[in-house]
Design a protein around this motif. Sequence first.
Motif, PDB file in Angstrom:
ATOM      1  N   ASP A  60       0.823  -1.209   0.000  1.00  0.00           N
ATOM      2  CA  ASP A  60       0.000   0.000   0.000  1.00  0.00           C
ATOM      3  C   ASP A  60       0.857   1.260   0.000  1.00  0.00           C
ATOM      4  O   ASP A  60       0.431   2.308  -0.505  1.00  0.00           O
ATOM      5  CB  ASP A  60      -0.924  -0.001   1.222  1.00  0.00           C
ATOM      6  CG  ASP A  60      -2.037  -1.027   1.108  1.00  0.00           C
ATOM      7  OD1 ASP A  60      -2.222  -1.596  -0.004  1.00  0.00           O
ATOM      8  OD2 ASP A  60      -2.728  -1.275   2.119  1.00  0.00           O
ATOM      9  N   TRP A 116       1.169   2.272  -3.621  1.00  0.00           N
ATOM     10  CA  TRP A 116      -0.065   2.822  -4.205  1.00  0.00           C
ATOM     11  C   TRP A 116      -0.354   4.227  -3.680  1.00  0.00           C
ATOM     12  O   TRP A 116      -0.879   5.078  -4.406  1.00  0.00           O
ATOM     13  CB  TRP A 116      -1.250   1.907  -3.910  1.00  0.00           C
ATOM     14  CG  TRP A 116      -1.227   0.604  -4.635  1.00  0.00           C
ATOM     15  CD1 TRP A 116      -1.214  -0.650  -4.097  1.00  0.00           C
ATOM     16  CD2 TRP A 116      -1.211   0.401  -6.058  1.00  0.00           C
ATOM     17  NE1 TRP A 116      -1.188  -1.609  -5.070  1.00  0.00           N
ATOM     18  CE2 TRP A 116      -1.188  -0.993  -6.293  1.00  0.00           C
ATOM     19  CE3 TRP A 116      -1.207   1.263  -7.154  1.00  0.00           C
ATOM     20  CZ2 TRP A 116      -1.169  -1.545  -7.572  1.00  0.00           C
ATOM     21  CZ3 TRP A 116      -1.190   0.718  -8.430  1.00  0.00           C
ATOM     22  CH2 TRP A 116      -1.167  -0.665  -8.629  1.00  0.00           C
ATOM     23  N   ALA A 117      -0.015   4.480  -2.441  1.00  0.00           N
ATOM     24  CA  ALA A 117      -0.311   5.783  -1.843  1.00  0.00           C
ATOM     25  C   ALA A 117       0.462   6.924  -2.494  1.00  0.00           C
ATOM     26  O   ALA A 117       0.076   8.094  -2.353  1.00  0.00           O
ATOM     27  CB  ALA A 117       0.001   5.745  -0.344  1.00  0.00           C
ATOM     28  N   LYS A 162      -6.900   2.865  -2.231  1.00  0.00           N
ATOM     29  CA  LYS A 162      -5.544   2.731  -1.698  1.00  0.00           C
ATOM     30  C   LYS A 162      -4.730   4.021  -1.834  1.00  0.00           C
ATOM     31  O   LYS A 162      -3.584   4.086  -1.403  1.00  0.00           O
ATOM     32  CB  LYS A 162      -4.811   1.587  -2.402  1.00  0.00           C
ATOM     33  CG  LYS A 162      -5.342   0.200  -2.063  1.00  0.00           C
ATOM     34  CD  LYS A 162      -4.564  -0.850  -2.824  1.00  0.00           C
ATOM     35  CE  LYS A 162      -5.072  -2.254  -2.497  1.00  0.00           C
ATOM     36  NZ  LYS A 162      -4.718  -2.659  -1.109  1.00  0.00           N
TER      37      LYS A 162
END
Length: 302
Positions: free
Chosen positions: A173, A176-177, A213
Amino acid sequence: MDKVLVVGSLNMDFAVYMDRRPQAGETVMARSMKLVPGGKGANQAYALGKLGANTAMIGAVGTDTFGQQMLRNLEQVSVNTDGIKKIAGVETGKAFIEIENSGQNSISVIAGANAAVDEKMVLEQEERFSQTDAVVMQLEIPVPAVIAAAKLAKAHGKTVVLDPAPARKDLPDELWAQVDITKPNETELALLTGLPTGTEEEVVTAAQALIAKGVKHVLVTLGGDGTLLVSAEQVEKFPAYKVKAVDTTAAGDCFLAAFMSRFTGENFAEAIDFGAKASAIAVTRQGAQTSIPTVEEVQNFQ
């Protein structure tokens, strides 16, 4: 984007053309084989350069003949290759591609020098991140290097673009952030999210899972069915251009590069259409970087 930095892979493609790909245990006679510069990172850098963007690349090749050829090819379209390391004793990456008459392909990749691209190599190039408008990455180099590049780009306030291919289930994640724009196809999107993508509604739901996400915009390429743009505020579909495909190698790379060569940060419709035209031309030609059109060809495409 006036200046684009590509962080990614460089492969020499061994492209084999045949009527159909063999099944398990089967031998199929091929018609021909070509050596063509490729690798998702190099393809995108080459296309950006050829389409007029001020482009630089970070990556790695061996000191072999293939590595020299890869660098020369990028330099022919004015890509700055100073950030590409030449590593002694390591082979340049290679891809073995089987292409059917329909244009569909299967690809096997030997990472070679691409596997040496690490966080240290990325961080050593911080000045390049500060001098660009956008950073484009893929997944043919180690994921820690991709994460380092995304974080560094974000720290400098740059647009972060991820082509999540080859797709994998375990992307963290924290990556994705950092991502502003990602461009999976529907098959990659299913693998990335674990969700079905058999219908347009399912594609939107899976794309929204990436938005949750932290991704700002998801561009899902659907081949002949066009492109879906999904963000927190909108879902919009853009058409593809109908052509007879002879080789789909690098079509997605061409689309993303052409899109980025025209993207200002807001003009999604214009940039997506330019990408669709460029990739439509590319699939009518053989090879990876050899299929990339010129700006004039894209502008004149009907």
